[in-house]
Design a protein around this motif. Structure first.
Motif, PDB file in Angstrom:
ATOM      1  N   LEU A  19     102.170 -19.497  52.141  1.00  8.09           N
ATOM      2  CA  LEU A  19     101.557 -18.472  51.290  1.00  8.09           C
ATOM      3  C   LEU A  19     100.219 -18.014  51.860  1.00  8.09           C
ATOM      4  CD1 LEU A  19     102.217 -19.847  47.683  1.00  8.09           C
ATOM      5  CD2 LEU A  19     103.142 -17.738  48.679  1.00  8.09           C
ATOM      6  N   LEU A  20      99.410 -18.956  52.350  1.00  8.66           N
ATOM      7  CA  LEU A  20      98.112 -18.604  52.921  1.00  8.66           C
ATOM      8  C   LEU A  20      98.294 -17.783  54.197  1.00  8.66           C
ATOM      9  CD1 LEU A  20      95.003 -19.331  52.414  1.00  8.66           C
ATOM     10  CD2 LEU A  20      95.316 -20.720  54.439  1.00  8.66           C
ATOM     11  N   THR A  21      99.231 -18.176  55.042  1.00 11.44           N
ATOM     12  CA  THR A  21      99.511 -17.437  56.268  1.00 11.44           C
ATOM     13  C   THR A  21      99.938 -16.014  55.930  1.00 11.44           C
ATOM     14  OG1 THR A  21     100.157 -19.460  57.419  1.00 11.44           O
ATOM     15  CG2 THR A  21     100.933 -17.387  58.363  1.00 11.44           C
ATOM     16  N   ASN A  22     100.811 -15.857  54.935  1.00 11.67           N
ATOM     17  CA  ASN A  22     101.246 -14.516  54.523  1.00 11.67           C
ATOM     18  C   ASN A  22     100.090 -13.690  53.995  1.00 11.67           C
ATOM     19  OD1 ASN A  22     103.869 -14.742  55.283  1.00 11.67           O
ATOM     20  ND2 ASN A  22     104.667 -15.109  53.234  1.00 11.67           N
ATOM     21  N   LEU A  23      99.203 -14.302  53.226  1.00  8.76           N
ATOM     22  CA  LEU A  23      98.039 -13.576  52.711  1.00  8.76           C
ATOM     23  C   LEU A  23      97.219 -13.007  53.860  1.00  8.76           C
ATOM     24  CD1 LEU A  23      96.050 -12.808  50.388  1.00  8.76           C
ATOM     25  CD2 LEU A  23      95.008 -15.054  50.723  1.00  8.76           C
ATOM     26  N   VAL A  24      96.950 -13.837  54.857  1.00  8.11           N
ATOM     27  CA  VAL A  24      96.138 -13.403  55.997  1.00  8.11           C
ATOM     28  C   VAL A  24      96.851 -12.332  56.815  1.00  8.11           C
ATOM     29  CG1 VAL A  24      95.089 -14.179  58.158  1.00  8.11           C
ATOM     30  CG2 VAL A  24      94.887 -15.581  56.103  1.00  8.11           C
ATOM     31  N   GLU A  25      98.148 -12.488  57.014  1.00  4.33           N
ATOM     32  CA  GLU A  25      98.888 -11.543  57.839  1.00  4.33           C
ATOM     33  C   GLU A  25      99.153 -10.213  57.139  1.00  4.33           C
ATOM     34  OE1 GLU A  25     102.352 -13.705  59.092  1.00  4.33           O
ATOM     35  OE2 GLU A  25     101.210 -14.841  60.594  1.00  4.33           O
ATOM     36  N   VAL A  27      97.206  -8.708  54.740  1.00  2.00           N
ATOM     37  CA  VAL A  27      96.036  -7.958  54.290  1.00  2.00           C
ATOM     38  C   VAL A  27      95.123  -7.663  55.474  1.00  2.00           C
ATOM     39  CG1 VAL A  27      94.087  -7.918  52.703  1.00  2.00           C
ATOM     40  CG2 VAL A  27      96.205  -9.079  52.039  1.00  2.00           C
ATOM     41  N   PRO A  28      95.012  -6.405  55.864  1.00  5.01           N
ATOM     42  CA  PRO A  28      94.145  -6.053  56.979  1.00  5.01           C
ATOM     43  C   PRO A  28      92.672  -6.290  56.621  1.00  5.01           C
ATOM     44  CG  PRO A  28      95.515  -4.184  56.309  1.00  5.01           C
ATOM     45  CD  PRO A  28      95.725  -5.263  55.320  1.00  5.01           C
ATOM     46  N   GLY A  29      91.915  -6.776  57.589  1.00  4.29           N
ATOM     47  CA  GLY A  29      90.479  -6.947  57.401  1.00  4.29           C
ATOM     48  C   GLY A  29      90.034  -8.300  56.911  1.00  4.29           C
ATOM     49  N   LEU A  30      90.963  -9.235  56.700  1.00  4.63           N
ATOM     50  CA  LEU A  30      90.550 -10.570  56.276  1.00  4.63           C
ATOM     51  C   LEU A  30      90.049 -11.350  57.486  1.00  4.63           C
ATOM     52  CD1 LEU A  30      93.172 -11.789  53.657  1.00  4.63           C
ATOM     53  CD2 LEU A  30      91.072 -10.475  53.341  1.00  4.63           C
ATOM     54  N   LEU A  31      88.874 -11.939  57.351  1.00  2.00           N
ATOM     55  CA  LEU A  31      88.285 -12.712  58.440  1.00  2.00           C
ATOM     56  C   LEU A  31      88.528 -14.198  58.278  1.00  2.00           C
ATOM     57  CD1 LEU A  31      84.893 -10.797  58.613  1.00  2.00           C
ATOM     58  CD2 LEU A  31      86.932 -10.446  60.024  1.00  2.00           C
ATOM     59  N   SER A  32      88.497 -14.675  57.051  1.00  2.00           N
ATOM     60  CA  SER A  32      88.684 -16.090  56.790  1.00  2.00           C
ATOM     61  C   SER A  32      89.106 -16.271  55.345  1.00  2.00           C
ATOM     62  CB  SER A  32      87.371 -16.841  57.056  1.00  2.00           C
ATOM     63  OG  SER A  32      87.537 -18.223  56.944  1.00  2.00           O
ATOM     64  N   VAL A  33      89.948 -17.273  55.098  1.00  2.00           N
ATOM     65  CA  VAL A  33      90.415 -17.586  53.750  1.00  2.00           C
ATOM     66  C   VAL A  33      90.325 -19.089  53.570  1.00  2.00           C
ATOM     67  CG1 VAL A  33      92.359 -17.458  52.139  1.00  2.00           C
ATOM     68  CG2 VAL A  33      92.017 -15.631  53.795  1.00  2.00           C
ATOM     69  N   GLY A 122      86.089 -10.908  53.850  1.00  2.00           N
ATOM     70  CA  GLY A 122      86.696  -9.701  54.395  1.00  2.00           C
ATOM     71  C   GLY A 122      85.708  -8.872  55.184  1.00  2.00           C
ATOM     72  N   SER A 123      86.214  -8.070  56.095  1.00  2.00           N
ATOM     73  CA  SER A 123      85.369  -7.184  56.893  1.00  2.00           C
ATOM     74  C   SER A 123      84.867  -6.036  56.023  1.00  2.00           C
ATOM     75  CB  SER A 123      86.156  -6.638  58.089  1.00  2.00           C
ATOM     76  OG  SER A 123      87.224  -5.838  57.626  1.00  2.00           O
ATOM     77  N   ALA A 124      83.925  -5.279  56.558  1.00  2.00           N
ATOM     78  CA  ALA A 124      83.330  -4.170  55.813  1.00  2.00           C
ATOM     79  C   ALA A 124      84.352  -3.083  55.476  1.00  2.00           C
ATOM     80  CB  ALA A 124      82.181  -3.566  56.616  1.00  2.00           C
ATOM     81  N   ASP A 125      85.382  -2.947  56.303  1.00  2.00           N
ATOM     82  CA  ASP A 125      86.351  -1.875  56.079  1.00  2.00           C
ATOM     83  C   ASP A 125      87.608  -2.316  55.334  1.00  2.00           C
ATOM     84  OD1 ASP A 125      87.279  -3.400  58.164  1.00  2.00           O
ATOM     85  OD2 ASP A 125      87.938  -1.695  59.376  1.00  2.00           O
ATOM     86  N   CYS A 126      87.648  -3.551  54.830  1.00  2.00           N
ATOM     87  CA  CYS A 126      88.850  -3.969  54.098  1.00  2.00           C
ATOM     88  C   CYS A 126      88.899  -3.268  52.746  1.00  2.00           C
ATOM     89  CB  CYS A 126      88.911  -5.489  53.941  1.00  2.00           C
ATOM     90  SG  CYS A 126      87.732  -6.192  52.792  1.00  2.00           S
ATOM     91  N   ASP A 127      90.084  -3.015  52.276  1.00  2.00           N
ATOM     92  CA  ASP A 127      90.294  -2.350  50.996  1.00  2.00           C
ATOM     93  C   ASP A 127      90.213  -3.399  49.888  1.00  2.00           C
ATOM     94  OD1 ASP A 127      91.367  -1.152  48.682  1.00  2.00           O
ATOM     95  OD2 ASP A 127      92.725   0.115  49.861  1.00  2.00           O
ATOM     96  N   MET A 128      89.151  -3.333  49.086  1.00  2.00           N
ATOM     97  CA  MET A 128      88.905  -4.354  48.074  1.00  2.00           C
ATOM     98  C   MET A 128      90.032  -4.471  47.051  1.00  2.00           C
ATOM     99  SD  MET A 128      84.888  -3.888  47.343  1.00  2.00           S
ATOM    100  CE  MET A 128      83.879  -3.199  48.637  1.00  2.00           C
ATOM    101  N   SER A 129      90.658  -3.365  46.703  1.00  2.00           N
ATOM    102  CA  SER A 129      91.742  -3.426  45.722  1.00  2.00           C
ATOM    103  C   SER A 129      92.971  -4.116  46.310  1.00  2.00           C
ATOM    104  CB  SER A 129      92.091  -2.030  45.204  1.00  2.00           C
ATOM    105  OG  SER A 129      92.520  -1.201  46.261  1.00  2.00           O
ATOM    106  N   VAL A 130      93.241  -3.899  47.587  1.00  2.00           N
ATOM    107  CA  VAL A 130      94.369  -4.562  48.247  1.00  2.00           C
ATOM    108  C   VAL A 130      94.098  -6.069  48.347  1.00  2.00           C
ATOM    109  CG1 VAL A 130      95.654  -4.767  50.421  1.00  2.00           C
ATOM    110  CG2 VAL A 130      95.097  -2.509  49.503  1.00  2.00           C
ATOM    111  N   VAL A 131      92.874  -6.435  48.706  1.00  2.00           N
ATOM    112  CA  VAL A 131      92.497  -7.851  48.790  1.00  2.00           C
ATOM    113  C   VAL A 131      92.674  -8.515  47.427  1.00  2.00           C
ATOM    114  CG1 VAL A 131      90.603  -9.479  49.208  1.00  2.00           C
ATOM    115  CG2 VAL A 131      90.924  -7.523  50.731  1.00  2.00           C
ATOM    116  N   ALA A 132      92.144  -7.895  46.380  1.00  2.00           N
ATOM    117  CA  ALA A 132      92.236  -8.466  45.033  1.00  2.00           C
ATOM    118  C   ALA A 132      93.691  -8.607  44.590  1.00  2.00           C
ATOM    119  CB  ALA A 132      91.461  -7.606  44.051  1.00  2.00           C
ATOM    120  N   TYR A 133      94.507  -7.618  44.885  1.00  2.00           N
ATOM    121  CA  TYR A 133      95.927  -7.669  44.519  1.00  2.00           C
ATOM    122  C   TYR A 133      96.629  -8.843  45.197  1.00  2.00           C
ATOM    123  CZ  TYR A 133     100.872  -6.444  44.382  1.00  2.00           C
ATOM    124  OH  TYR A 133     102.238  -6.486  44.215  1.00  2.00           O
TER     125      TYR A 133
END
Length: 167
Positions: A19-25, A27-33, A122-133
């Motif tokens: 699940l963690l691997t899928n989250l990172v893969e 969602v664009p812009g994630l630096l660390s989870v 997340g990086s500065a350009d990550c989409d916050m709504s996509v990350v939250a979802y």
């Protein structure tokens, strides 16, 4: 992202890693989870390979004692404690999620279960709504599996990894 070894882990622990691997893969812009226990200990991380590199001094910038995931776990734990205290003072119920937006990135923290937290840098350009979802999807899928036994297994797995012990 460096995939962690799941050899010797229970089915639930392997599923949580997946699940963690899928989250990172996904969602664009994630630096660390990081998944953090209620007592602030790192349980699961998106970049275990970077921890070893940081300990060996292979990266250009200085890191904490165990690398970026341990640093994120510390931040997530602190933000979690601060927001829980604020919610109690305001008599506003449980904290569901927190977001810190900075010039060059963001930190998202979401409650999982029994005080465990999911933290994302997340990086500065990550989409916050996509990350939250996607964080909400992770929490919904992982919350019921994150039992005390699984937390103990994940802690032991990280300790073994950091000391180089074989399972």
């Amino acid at each position: 992202m460096t995939a962690p070894s799941t050899f010797g882990l229970s089915r639930e622990a392997r599923n949580l890693h997946w699940l963690l691997t899928n989250l990172v893969e996904e969602v664009p812009g994630l630096l660390s989870v990081a998944v953090v226990s209620s007592d602030g200990l790192l349980l699961l991380s998106s970049d275990p390979g970077r921890n070893a590199e940081a300990r060996a001094g292979l990266e250009g910038r200085p890191k904490g004692p165990r690398g970026s995931s341990a640093d994120l776990a510390t931040i997530v734990s602190g933000i979690g404690s601060l927001t829980i205290g604020a919610a109690k003072l305001m008599d506003s119920g449980a904290v569901k999620h927190t977001m810190v937006a900075m010039d060059e990135g963001s930190v998202f923290v979401m409650s999982i279960s029994d005080g465990s937290l999911l933290g994302v840098h997340g990086s500065a350009d990550c989409d916050m709504s996509v990350v939250a979802y996607h964080m909400a999807l992770f929490v919904g899928r992982a919350g019921h599996v994150l039992t005390p036994e699984l937390r103990s297994e994940l802690r032991k797995s990280l300790e073994d990894e950091s000391t180089g012990s074989a399972r």
